[in-house]
Every structure is written in C-alpha cells, then in structure tokens.
Design a protein around this motif. Sequence first.
Motif, PDB file in Angstrom:
ATOM      1  N   LEU A 251       0.820  -1.201   0.000  1.00 55.82           N
ATOM      2  CA  LEU A 251       0.000   0.000   0.000  1.00 55.82           C
ATOM      3  C   LEU A 251       0.858   1.256   0.000  1.00 55.82           C
ATOM      4  CD1 LEU A 251      -2.816   1.203   0.083  1.00 55.82           C
ATOM      5  CD2 LEU A 251      -2.742   1.026   2.584  1.00 55.82           C
ATOM      6  N   LYS A 252       1.972   1.243   0.752  1.00 54.41           N
ATOM      7  CA  LYS A 252       2.838   2.426   0.802  1.00 54.41           C
ATOM      8  C   LYS A 252       3.425   2.750  -0.565  1.00 54.41           C
ATOM      9  CE  LYS A 252       4.183   1.945   5.666  1.00 54.41           C
ATOM     10  NZ  LYS A 252       5.315   1.763   6.633  1.00 54.41           N
ATOM     11  N   ARG A 253       3.728   1.707  -1.372  1.00 55.81           N
ATOM     12  CA  ARG A 253       4.297   1.930  -2.696  1.00 55.81           C
ATOM     13  C   ARG A 253       3.270   2.569  -3.636  1.00 55.81           C
ATOM     14  NH1 ARG A 253       8.425  -1.399  -4.540  1.00 55.81           N
ATOM     15  NH2 ARG A 253       8.118  -0.266  -6.509  1.00 55.81           N
ATOM     16  N   LEU A 254       1.989   2.381  -3.331  1.00 59.57           N
ATOM     17  CA  LEU A 254       0.945   2.901  -4.213  1.00 59.57           C
ATOM     18  C   LEU A 254       0.476   4.302  -3.828  1.00 59.57           C
ATOM     19  CD1 LEU A 254      -1.305  -0.285  -4.542  1.00 59.57           C
ATOM     20  CD2 LEU A 254       0.360   0.584  -6.191  1.00 59.57           C
ATOM     21  N   ILE A 255       0.722   4.698  -2.588  1.00 51.20           N
ATOM     22  CA  ILE A 255       0.198   5.984  -2.110  1.00 51.20           C
ATOM     23  C   ILE A 255       0.778   7.157  -2.887  1.00 51.20           C
ATOM     24  CG2 ILE A 255       0.182   7.588  -0.172  1.00 51.20           C
ATOM     25  CD1 ILE A 255      -0.185   5.209   1.684  1.00 51.20           C
ATOM     26  N   ALA A 256       2.100   7.187  -3.046  1.00 49.09           N
ATOM     27  CA  ALA A 256       2.730   8.338  -3.708  1.00 49.09           C
ATOM     28  C   ALA A 256       2.250   8.503  -5.158  1.00 49.09           C
ATOM     29  CB  ALA A 256       4.244   8.207  -3.662  1.00 49.09           C
ATOM     30  N   PRO A 257       2.255   7.445  -6.001  1.00 46.84           N
ATOM     31  CA  PRO A 257       1.729   7.602  -7.364  1.00 46.84           C
ATOM     32  C   PRO A 257       0.262   8.017  -7.390  1.00 46.84           C
ATOM     33  CG  PRO A 257       3.004   5.588  -7.188  1.00 46.84           C
ATOM     34  CD  PRO A 257       2.840   6.105  -5.799  1.00 46.84           C
ATOM     35  N   LEU A 258      -0.515   7.478  -6.447  1.00 49.79           N
ATOM     36  CA  LEU A 258      -1.935   7.809  -6.403  1.00 49.79           C
ATOM     37  C   LEU A 258      -2.134   9.285  -6.078  1.00 49.79           C
ATOM     38  CD1 LEU A 258      -4.853   6.828  -6.542  1.00 49.79           C
ATOM     39  CD2 LEU A 258      -4.704   6.270  -4.103  1.00 49.79           C
ATOM     40  N   VAL A 259      -1.373   9.789  -5.104  1.00 46.55           N
ATOM     41  CA  VAL A 259      -1.478  11.206  -4.732  1.00 46.55           C
ATOM     42  C   VAL A 259      -1.053  12.095  -5.897  1.00 46.55           C
ATOM     43  CG1 VAL A 259      -0.542  13.006  -3.238  1.00 46.55           C
ATOM     44  CG2 VAL A 259      -1.222  10.800  -2.258  1.00 46.55           C
ATOM     45  N   ILE A 260       0.075  11.732  -6.527  1.00 47.37           N
ATOM     46  CA  ILE A 260       0.546  12.518  -7.674  1.00 47.37           C
ATOM     47  C   ILE A 260      -0.502  12.531  -8.780  1.00 47.37           C
ATOM     48  CG2 ILE A 260       2.259  12.580  -9.526  1.00 47.37           C
ATOM     49  CD1 ILE A 260       4.290  11.472  -7.502  1.00 47.37           C
ATOM     50  N   GLY A 261      -1.097  11.385  -9.048  1.00 44.51           N
ATOM     51  CA  GLY A 261      -2.104  11.298 -10.093  1.00 44.51           C
ATOM     52  C   GLY A 261      -3.332  12.140  -9.795  1.00 44.51           C
ATOM     53  N   LEU A 262      -3.840  12.042  -8.567  1.00 46.60           N
ATOM     54  CA  LEU A 262      -5.052  12.771  -8.202  1.00 46.60           C
ATOM     55  C   LEU A 262      -4.811  14.274  -8.142  1.00 46.60           C
ATOM     56  CD1 LEU A 262      -6.546  10.414  -5.454  1.00 46.60           C
ATOM     57  CD2 LEU A 262      -7.265  10.662  -7.848  1.00 46.60           C
ATOM     58  N   VAL A 263      -3.666  14.675  -7.568  1.00 42.34           N
ATOM     59  CA  VAL A 263      -3.366  16.107  -7.472  1.00 42.34           C
ATOM     60  C   VAL A 263      -3.166  16.692  -8.870  1.00 42.34           C
ATOM     61  CG1 VAL A 263      -1.667  17.800  -6.696  1.00 42.34           C
ATOM     62  CG2 VAL A 263      -2.415  15.982  -5.149  1.00 42.34           C
ATOM     63  N   GLY A 264      -2.401  15.987  -9.708  1.00 42.51           N
ATOM     64  CA  GLY A 264      -2.176  16.476 -11.067  1.00 42.51           C
ATOM     65  C   GLY A 264      -3.468  16.599 -11.847  1.00 42.51           C
ATOM     66  N   ALA A 265      -4.340  15.572 -11.742  1.00 41.58           N
ATOM     67  CA  ALA A 265      -5.623  15.620 -12.443  1.00 41.58           C
ATOM     68  C   ALA A 265      -6.497  16.750 -11.916  1.00 41.58           C
ATOM     69  CB  ALA A 265      -6.338  14.281 -12.300  1.00 41.58           C
ATOM     70  N   ALA A 266      -6.471  16.965 -10.603  1.00 42.61           N
ATOM     71  CA  ALA A 266      -7.268  18.037 -10.014  1.00 42.61           C
ATOM     72  C   ALA A 266      -6.816  19.401 -10.531  1.00 42.61           C
ATOM     73  CB  ALA A 266      -7.164  17.989  -8.492  1.00 42.61           C
ATOM     74  N   ILE A 267      -5.503  19.585 -10.642  1.00 44.80           N
ATOM     75  CA  ILE A 267      -4.980  20.857 -11.160  1.00 44.80           C
ATOM     76  C   ILE A 267      -5.427  21.061 -12.605  1.00 44.80           C
ATOM     77  CG2 ILE A 267      -2.875  22.081 -11.814  1.00 44.80           C
ATOM     78  CD1 ILE A 267      -1.531  20.789  -9.370  1.00 44.80           C
ATOM     79  N   LEU A 268      -5.319  20.027 -13.416  1.00 44.60           N
ATOM     80  CA  LEU A 268      -5.694  20.139 -14.823  1.00 44.60           C
ATOM     81  C   LEU A 268      -7.198  20.388 -14.975  1.00 44.60           C
ATOM     82  CD1 LEU A 268      -3.487  17.251 -16.236  1.00 44.60           C
ATOM     83  CD2 LEU A 268      -3.141  19.706 -16.596  1.00 44.60           C
ATOM     84  N   VAL A 269      -8.010  19.707 -14.172  1.00 41.84           N
ATOM     85  CA  VAL A 269      -9.453  19.937 -14.224  1.00 41.84           C
ATOM     86  C   VAL A 269      -9.790  21.363 -13.793  1.00 41.84           C
ATOM     87  CG1 VAL A 269     -11.658  19.311 -13.155  1.00 41.84           C
ATOM     88  CG2 VAL A 269     -10.112  17.521 -13.961  1.00 41.84           C
ATOM     89  N   SER A 270      -9.102  21.859 -12.747  1.00 40.95           N
ATOM     90  CA  SER A 270      -9.369  23.226 -12.290  1.00 40.95           C
ATOM     91  C   SER A 270      -9.021  24.252 -13.374  1.00 40.95           C
ATOM     92  CB  SER A 270      -8.581  23.520 -11.009  1.00 40.95           C
ATOM     93  OG  SER A 270      -7.181  23.542 -11.258  1.00 40.95           O
ATOM     94  N   LEU A 271      -7.960  23.981 -14.130  1.00 40.66           N
ATOM     95  CA  LEU A 271      -7.613  24.873 -15.239  1.00 40.66           C
ATOM     96  C   LEU A 271      -8.691  24.829 -16.323  1.00 40.66           C
ATOM     97  CD1 LEU A 271      -3.781  24.150 -15.509  1.00 40.66           C
ATOM     98  CD2 LEU A 271      -4.856  26.282 -14.774  1.00 40.66           C
ATOM     99  N   GLY A 272      -9.253  23.643 -16.577  1.00 40.82           N
ATOM    100  CA  GLY A 272     -10.341  23.543 -17.537  1.00 40.82           C
ATOM    101  C   GLY A 272     -11.577  24.301 -17.078  1.00 40.82           C
ATOM    102  N   VAL A 273     -11.919  24.182 -15.791  1.00 42.24           N
ATOM    103  CA  VAL A 273     -13.060  24.912 -15.239  1.00 42.24           C
ATOM    104  C   VAL A 273     -12.826  26.411 -15.341  1.00 42.24           C
ATOM    105  CG1 VAL A 273     -14.352  25.384 -13.132  1.00 42.24           C
ATOM    106  CG2 VAL A 273     -13.752  23.030 -13.723  1.00 42.24           C
TER     107      VAL A 273
END
Length: 223
Positions: free
Chosen positions: A2-24
């Motif tokens: 689980l620890k190995r998956l947390i960092a990629p998951l956070v990076i993915g969600l934060v990056g997607a959130a930033i890109l979606v916010s720019l689209g909005v």
Amino acid sequence: MLKRLIAPLVIGLVGAAILVSLGVWQLQRLAWKEALLAGIEARLHEPPMELPAKPDPVADRYAPVQVEGSFTGPEVHVLSANPEAGPGYRIVAAFRTADGRMILIDRGFVPEAQRDAARQVTAARITGTLFWPNETDSFTPAPDRTANIWFARDVPAMAAALETEPTFIVAREPTGDGIKPVPVDTAGIPNDHRNYAITWFSLAFVWLGMTVLWLWRIRRQLD
C-alpha cells in the motif's frame, strides 16, 4: 504494498485536479468572453449618437456615431488585405466636422492598384463606430512616411501626421470614391477559451490514464 501505491496515487489525483481546475477556469473565462462579445454586439447596433465633445477611448469604444462635415484631402494608407480583392490598403482620412473639429475617418479598403487614385474633397455624412485599434507593439515597423505606407492603425501617430485630434471613426457605410467600408465587428476578437478548456480536460483524462497504468505496473512488480 500500500505504501508503494500511495505516492503515485497522490501525484495522479493532485495532477488531475490541477488540470481539471484549469479547464473549469477556462469555462469561466468562456462565459465572461461570451458576455463581453454580446455586450459589444449590442452596442454596435445601438442608434448612432452625436460625436462626444471629448471621446473616451474606454467608455466610448464601439459607440455608434454620426457626423457631418467634409474630407479635407490628406490621408494615410494602412497596409491591409481583403479575402476577395487580395492585398491593399485602408484609407484613413482627415475629416473636418460641421463644427470645425478635425478627426480621423477610416473610410475602408481599396485594392493595391487604387491606393493613389484621386479622391474627391467633398461634404459627407459619416455613420460609423468610435474605435481605438490596438494594433501596434514592439515588432510593428515604423510607417514609411515618404511612401505614405503605414503598417498599423496607430491613432495618436496618424492624428499627429494628419493634424487632427485622436478621434477615430470607422465608417460602416460607403463614403464614396469606390472605397469598401470595413465596419467594426467582433469577428476579430479572439475567443479560444472553449478549445483551451477541452485541452485541459483532455490532459486530465490522459494524466489519470497514465496514473492507472503506473499503479498497475507497480502492482505487477509487487505480485
């Protein structure tokens, strides 16, 4: 695992959130631009008013006006083009109003061969739009005053050259001499916010897809 998956998951969600916010944000900008363009269109179709004593480049921009007077002869030629006629020039002429003011009239477009054609010095009633074009920057060449060729509609410089006040009216009806009017409209105002929004949302989708692939590869390595 689980620890190995947390960092990629956070990076993915934060990056997607930033890109979606720019689209909005671009969708919000789209709504603002469409409201702005609608306001300009509405003003362009208002009944013409008398020329203000001291036109304001901000408050009176796009205001329809009507003036009477006569062309005095001097004019400048601004390099331009027309989809049908090809290269040519906008004719910007000095105009003396009935009350003695000297202003600038953008009479419209002529093909290159008609640039130096004789034009009548005649009385006229001009219906047009108050406008202050924003066409110059650090890359705009200086006008060739010897040949009377200008590369942008620089209102203060043209006013100084023709000894008028910096009041600029773009004719929306023919002013004679075979000059084709080029009325002010909103077609030249860029509005690419919809495309920008689609781009940001597409990048967010790709980012999430790459994140899923990254997580899948980590999961496979740990199995």
